[in-house]
Design an enzyme around this catalytic site. Structure first.
Site, PDB file in Angstrom:
ATOM      1  CG  ASP A  67      -0.241  -0.374   2.516  1.00 37.77           C
ATOM      2  OD1 ASP A  67       0.999  -0.412   2.553  1.00 37.77           O
ATOM      3  OD2 ASP A  67      -0.932  -0.624   3.504  1.00 37.77           O
ATOM      4  CG  ASP A 136      -8.820  -1.422  11.993  1.00 41.09           C
ATOM      5  OD1 ASP A 136      -7.783  -2.027  11.618  1.00 41.09           O
ATOM      6  OD2 ASP A 136      -9.250  -0.419  11.397  1.00 41.09           O
ATOM      7  CG  HIS A 138      -5.717  -2.040   8.922  1.00 39.53           C
ATOM      8  ND1 HIS A 138      -5.915  -1.041   9.835  1.00 39.53           N
ATOM      9  CD2 HIS A 138      -4.387  -2.006   8.624  1.00 39.53           C
ATOM     10  CE1 HIS A 138      -4.768  -0.438  10.081  1.00 39.53           C
ATOM     11  NE2 HIS A 138      -3.817  -1.008   9.358  1.00 39.53           N
ATOM     12  CD  GLU A 143      -8.680   0.971   7.917  1.00 37.55           C
ATOM     13  OE1 GLU A 143      -8.770   0.062   8.770  1.00 37.55           O
ATOM     14  OE2 GLU A 143      -8.062   2.031   8.123  1.00 37.55           O
TER      15      GLU A 143
HETATM   16  C1  GLP Z   1      -0.343   0.339   8.737  1.00 32.65           C
HETATM   17  C2  GLP Z   1       0.001  -0.475   7.486  1.00 32.65           C
HETATM   18  C3  GLP Z   1      -0.209  -1.958   7.695  1.00 32.65           C
HETATM   19  C4  GLP Z   1       0.393  -2.386   9.026  1.00 32.65           C
HETATM   20  C5  GLP Z   1      -0.324  -1.684  10.148  1.00 32.65           C
HETATM   21  C6  GLP Z   1       0.173  -2.075  11.528  1.00 32.65           C
HETATM   22  O1  GLP Z   1      -1.622   0.827   8.763  1.00 32.65           O
HETATM   23  N1  GLP Z   1      -0.726  -0.064   6.330  1.00 32.65           N
HETATM   24  O2  GLP Z   1       0.374  -2.665   6.616  1.00 32.65           O
HETATM   25  O3  GLP Z   1       0.293  -3.777   9.194  1.00 32.65           O
HETATM   26  O4  GLP Z   1      -0.125  -0.289   9.979  1.00 32.65           O
HETATM   27  O5  GLP Z   1       1.314  -1.363  11.851  1.00 32.65           O
HETATM   28  P1  GLP Z   1       2.287  -1.638  13.059  1.00 32.65           P
HETATM   29  O6  GLP Z   1       3.123  -2.786  12.646  1.00 32.65           O
HETATM   30  O7  GLP Z   1       3.072  -0.389  13.209  1.00 32.65           O
HETATM   31  O8  GLP Z   1       1.419  -1.944  14.237  1.00 32.65           O
END
Ligand code: GLP
Length: 241
Positions: A67, A136, A138, A143
């Protein structure tokens, strides 16, 4: 679904990096699906160390990232393009023209998403997709919603995600409100999926996603149905299961 329990974040990072390294050794011209967020930083550190030690060669590897924020300049230090260069691409020998991320600055969302799906298809799909998980549920930026999205699409980030990601920006106002993300369909089509999770704050969502019903309200739950899904999680993240 296979669950690999690790002692802590460092142990999770080493084991996840070992799985990615095995993929690169088995198939040097593989397509790696890559992820951002705080969780993969340690995994990338290990890959860089093993590359520097001469144990890994990325010369034939191709990458597609999950993304990218919409309307954040590519050079902004919190764009996923910058994150990936800072944490991995600047330190290993993946050829620059084999690195792919959605172009968050293409204003034509439909054209950009179709182009990104075409890139993934032209590479023959993803061999190994690395994932983190949002609080959440995702994955990428898919989402919670009423249906699983198949291909790359433009999303409005939820308030929870904006709140979670504000730690990377000066203020909540600076967090982009939209992103382009690979769809759940593309993630499910990856030949292998590797999710990494660390920390007590993720324990609740790990329980919901992998020990609860499969529902688009918890996007990661669909991975229960993937034939080759590995969850590498530390004790804290698995503390409720
Ligand atoms: C972001 C990314 C995801 C990632 C998520 C969790 O929103 N788009 O790909 O998995 O955050 O991030 P973290 O690893 O910092 O908890």
């Amino acid at each position: 679904m296979r669950i690999i329990r690790t002692k802590n974040y460092e142990d999770m990072s080493r084991k996840a990096a070992a799985i990615i390294a095995a993929q690169v050794i088995h198939k040097p011209d593989c397509v790696l699906g890559l992820a951002t967020g705080g969780t993969p930083v340690g995994t990338y550190k290990n890959l860089v160390a093993w590359y520097n030690a001469g144990d890994l060669d990325f010369a034939e590897v191709k990458t597609v990232n999950l993304d990218e924020y919409r309307n954040l300049p590519r050079e902004h230090q919190e764009s996923y393009w910058s994150f990936m260069h800072r944490n991995l691409f600047d330190h290993v020998n993946i050829p620059a023209d084999k690195i792919n991320l959605p172009n968050g600055n293409n204003q034509d969302a439909e054209a950009e998403c179709a182009a990104y799906d075409a890139v993934i298809a032209s590479l023959g799909g993803v061999d190994l997709q690395l994932l983190g998980i949002g609080h959440d549920g995702h994955i990428g930026f898919n989402e919670p919603s009423d249906a699983f999205d198949l291909g790359t699409h433009c999303v409005d980030l939820t308030d929870e995600t904006i709140e979670a990601n504000k730690r990377f920006f000066n203020s909540k106002d600076e967090v982009p409100r939209q992103a382009y993300t690979m769809g759940t369909g593309t993630i499910m089509n990856a030949r292998k999926v590797l999710m990494i999770v660390s920390g007590k704050d993720k324990a609740e969502i790990v329980k919901k996603a992998f020990f609860g019903p499969v529902t688009p309200q918890v996007p990661a739950s669909i991975l229960q149905m993937h034939p080759n899904f590995v969850l590498v999680a530390d004790e804290d993240a698995l503390s409720l299961v």
